[in-house]
Design a protein around this motif. Structure first.
Motif, short mmCIF file in Angstrom:
data_model
loop_
_atom_site.label_atom_id
_atom_site.label_comp_id
_atom_site.label_asym_id
_atom_site.label_seq_id
_atom_site.Cartn_x
_atom_site.Cartn_y
_atom_site.Cartn_z
N VAL A 1 0.81 -1.22 0.00
CA VAL A 1 0.00 0.00 0.00
C VAL A 1 0.84 1.26 0.00
CG1 VAL A 1 -2.04 -1.04 1.04
CG2 VAL A 1 -0.22 -0.17 2.52
N TYR B 1 -5.00 1.24 -6.39
CA TYR B 1 -5.29 0.40 -5.23
C TYR B 1 -6.06 -0.86 -5.65
CZ TYR B 1 -7.13 -1.23 -0.80
OH TYR B 1 -7.44 -2.01 0.28
N SER B 2 -6.99 -0.71 -6.59
CA SER B 2 -7.76 -1.86 -7.06
C SER B 2 -6.84 -2.88 -7.72
CB SER B 2 -8.85 -1.41 -8.04
OG SER B 2 -9.66 -2.50 -8.43
N ASN C 1 -4.91 -4.60 -4.98
CA ASN C 1 -5.78 -5.54 -4.28
C ASN C 1 -5.88 -6.87 -5.03
OD1 ASN C 1 -7.70 -6.37 -2.30
ND2 ASN C 1 -9.34 -5.91 -3.74
N GLN C 2 -6.07 -6.78 -6.35
CA GLN C 2 -6.18 -8.00 -7.15
C GLN C 2 -4.85 -8.75 -7.21
OE1 GLN C 2 -8.94 -5.29 -9.66
NE2 GLN C 2 -8.60 -7.09 -10.89
N THR D 1 -2.60 -8.75 -4.83
CA THR D 1 -2.44 -9.36 -3.51
C THR D 1 -3.26 -10.63 -3.39
OG1 THR D 1 -2.08 -7.16 -2.52
CG2 THR D 1 -2.69 -8.97 -1.03
N PHE E 1 -6.56 -5.61 3.03
CA PHE E 1 -7.14 -6.43 1.97
C PHE E 1 -8.08 -7.54 2.48
CE2 PHE E 1 -3.00 -4.89 0.48
CZ PHE E 1 -3.43 -4.12 -0.59
N ALA F 1 -11.59 -4.03 5.62
CA ALA F 1 -11.34 -4.01 4.17
C ALA F 1 -12.56 -4.51 3.41
CB ALA F 1 -10.12 -4.87 3.84
N HIS G 1 -14.96 -2.41 0.77
CA HIS G 1 -15.25 -2.92 -0.57
C HIS G 1 -16.74 -2.90 -0.84
CE1 HIS G 1 -14.63 -5.21 -4.25
NE2 HIS G 1 -15.59 -6.03 -3.86
N THR H 1 -8.50 4.04 1.16
CA THR H 1 -7.81 2.79 0.88
C THR H 1 -6.94 2.36 2.06
OG1 THR H 1 -5.99 4.01 -0.17
CG2 THR H 1 -7.75 3.18 -1.60
#
Length: 259
Positions: A16, A34-35, A38-39, A41, A123, A128, A132, A257
């Motif tokens: 992050v 960030y998206s 996230n994916q 991760t 996440f 988190a 989302h 985020t």
């Protein structure tokens, strides 16, 4: 987003702390970067989770010898919340009851470290997941406001479920509308970045059924998408389709985020 840019962004993200810098370098909204992180991760965790979980007894012994939950999670390169779950399982503490009543954990050290681990996990922690969900609802509310502003009548997913329909897009239009020369009858909102894996997952899980039941539609990946993904005769859009005049879109693109 072209595939080369996506791969550069993907490769530049390790955590992050990289988000703001990468967003500025590539002139992209923070939420888009960030998206993607996230994916990335989630993908990496899926690859290693079984292997790490198979050593949960060792992780517990390390914790009992003084290593913190964050340290053990960091060494194994998995989100701290998942390490908490592994350790609790080894201790015989149900995961669900733990997340609902963290203050009732049997030991002060365990309680404090679990709290710290969850607060440091952007996440997989309950917070988190909550964020989302909030972003998902915010994306749907933007779409609904846009449809109302355009004078387009529709049924929401909730309306459709009340009618007994099982496979339901976020919005089913009462009459087809034309966008980019295509007549569409439904719109689906996704508060994420549309990469190949995410897109194919939703094609199989949702979009194919929508096509069979309702015809041609439009998917909105609010945080952008790779320009190599396709949906035959359907449309794929992101935040740019709606212009930059809506403050609520900026709110979505820059939504919290980190905390």
């Amino acid at each position: 987003m072209d595939i080369d840019t996506y791969e550069q962004i993907y490769g530049a993200l390790d955590g992050v702390d990289d988000v703001a810098r990468v967003a500025e370098h590539f002139s992209e909204p923070v939420g888009v970067i960030y998206s993607i992180l996230n994916q990335k991760t989630v993908t990496e965790v899926k690859k290693k989770f079984s292997r790490v979980q198979s050593k949960s007894k060792i992780h517990l012994k390390l914790w009992e010898k003084g290593k913190t939950i964050d340290q053990i999670a960091g060494k194994n390169k998995i989100p701290a919340t998942l390490m908490v779950s592994m350790l609790l399982k080894e201790m015989g503490i149900p995961k669900k009851s733990f997340f609902k009543s963290i203050n009732e954990l049997p030991e002060m050290r365990l309680k404090n470290e679990a709290k710290e681990a969850i607060e440091s996990d952007f996440f997989f922690s309950p917070r988190a997941h909550e964020l989302h969900s909030i972003k998902g609802k915010l994306g749907e509310s933007i779409l609904e406001a846009w449809l109302v502003e355009q004078g387009i009548s529709f049924s929401t997913e909730e309306d459709l479920r009340e009618m007994g329909m099982l496979k339901t897009p976020d919005f089913l239009l009462d009459e087809d509308i034309e966008i980019d020369g295509k007549k569409i009858s439904w719109i689906e909102s996704k508060a994420l970045f549309g990469d190949e894996k995410e897109h194919q997952y939703y094609v199989k899980k949702q979009f194919t059924d929508y096509e069979e039941n309702y015809g041609t539609g439009m998917v909105v990946y609010w945080y952008g998408f790779i320009d190599t993904i396709t949906m035959k005769r359907h449309l794929i859009k992101d935040y740019r389709f709606f212009g930059k005049d809506w403050g609520i879109i900026d709110e979505l693109l820059n939504y919290e985020t980190q905390w």
